[in-house]
Each structure stands twice: as C-alpha cells, then as structure tokens.
Design an enzyme around this catalytic site. Sequence first.
Site, PDB file in Angstrom:
ATOM      1  N   ARG A 125       0.836  -1.198   0.000  1.00 52.49           N
ATOM      2  CA  ARG A 125       0.000   0.000   0.000  1.00 52.49           C
ATOM      3  C   ARG A 125       0.872   1.249   0.000  1.00 52.49           C
ATOM      4  NH1 ARG A 125      -5.220   0.026   0.712  1.00 52.49           N
ATOM      5  NH2 ARG A 125      -5.178  -2.042   1.676  1.00 52.49           N
ATOM      6  N   THR A 152      -0.881   7.609  -1.123  1.00 51.56           N
ATOM      7  CA  THR A 152      -2.198   7.492  -1.772  1.00 51.56           C
ATOM      8  C   THR A 152      -3.062   6.397  -1.169  1.00 51.56           C
ATOM      9  OG1 THR A 152      -1.418   5.897  -3.411  1.00 51.56           O
ATOM     10  CG2 THR A 152      -1.121   8.229  -3.913  1.00 51.56           C
ATOM     11  N   ASP A 191      -6.493  -8.656  11.657  1.00 48.89           N
ATOM     12  CA  ASP A 191      -5.555  -8.700  10.535  1.00 48.89           C
ATOM     13  C   ASP A 191      -5.189 -10.154  10.262  1.00 48.89           C
ATOM     14  OD1 ASP A 191      -2.911  -8.793   9.149  1.00 48.89           O
ATOM     15  OD2 ASP A 191      -3.107  -6.617   9.243  1.00 48.89           O
ATOM     16  N   ASP A 197      -1.326 -11.010  10.157  1.00 52.17           N
ATOM     17  CA  ASP A 197      -0.691 -11.019  11.474  1.00 52.17           C
ATOM     18  C   ASP A 197      -1.112 -12.253  12.272  1.00 52.17           C
ATOM     19  OD1 ASP A 197       0.687  -8.708  11.035  1.00 52.17           O
ATOM     20  OD2 ASP A 197      -0.742  -7.404  12.077  1.00 52.17           O
TER      21      ASP A 197
END
Length: 209
Positions: A104, A108, A200, A203
């Site tokens: 990512r 942006t 997540d 994770d």
Amino acid sequence: MSKVFVFDHPLIQHKLTYIRDKSTGTKEFRELVDEVAGLMAFEITRDLPLKDVTVETPVGQAASKKIAGKKLGLVPILRAGLGMTDGILRMIPAARVGHVGLYRDPATLKPIEYYVKLPADVEEREFIVIDPMLATGGSAIEAINSLKKRGAKTMKLMCLVAAPEGVEAVQKAHPDVDIFLAALDEKLNEKGYIVPGLGDAGDRLFGTK
C-alpha cells in the site's frame, strides 16, 4: 454484474466462528484457515465441467467421470493468501500456483504491484484469486488487473470474510469475476477494517504485529 456466493455449509460456519475468536492462537488459527479453504474448494469447483471416461476396476469396466475444460490455477495475494493455498491444493493437487505481491502506497493508500509470477500457460487456465479478507477491495482489484494484463481470461475471487464496500468495488471494477465468501460482514470501520471481521489475517496467520 458478477455474482456473490456466501457458503452456508455448517462445517465452514462452525470453523469460521473459531477463526473470528480473538482468543484463538496462531497455530489453531492457521490450521482452521487451511481447513476452511479446503472446504471452500469443494464449493467453488462445483460447476467444473466433467467428461465421460471408462476405467478398468479389479472386477470390470466402470463408466466414470473426469474433470474437463480449462486447467486450474491458484493465485494467493501475498502474504495472507498463502494461508489458504495449501488447503485448496490438497483438494486440487494438479493446480498450478502463481503469486501476486502488493503493498500500500503510504501517500495514496492505493495498492502497488511489486511481484507477479504466474504459470506460463496463463490464457489456458481458470484462476482462483485468494485472499482471506476483502475489505476496501483495492488489493483484489489490483491483483485481478495484474492477471488480466498478463492474459488471464477466466477467474474467480475467494475470500473468507468480506465487507459490502469491498464486494461492491470489485463488482464495479471486474463485473466478470464472481466472488466466493465464507461470510459477508456488516461494514468497514474508519480505519478500513472489516466489522466484525477477524482482525488482521496476515498477522494472525504468521504471528506478527
């Protein structure tokens, strides 16, 4: 417009409950995701075409069936998609596996492709793109873009849990790609996490923070 399938099989829903539970440890979480992915593989391959064959049994000939049509390919989105891949491969051991890596952009917040490795016969395969979470839809859209740019013609998207916003985004960007889920959740929160979700997935699969 693409179709959305939410699997209501009791075994999938039972195991998903433990996947969601925050008290489930890394080892058990990993095993459950693997198991649910295998169960989902049964459902996502339900419409594979078959051809008639004859085999010789120990006592005679049997009119039987074999899978026909396009060969299959699995494409986990790195890294969390890896947690579902082995479970599917146990059901479809002849499938080839490609990988799409995305990160990512901090400015942006859009996904940027950093790694793509696909089978050589891309155009001849039907691909299953794999990611446990479909949140905003950005990663799934970009992964599908990556495959299409390299010649993939037919694909499906498989996720454990999705938010309505992500489903809508993928349908808008790729109306030819059907979406297969274990659960369609309520919404995204202000941080872009699926609610109630499962946290997540990467994770929890790999024991990182």
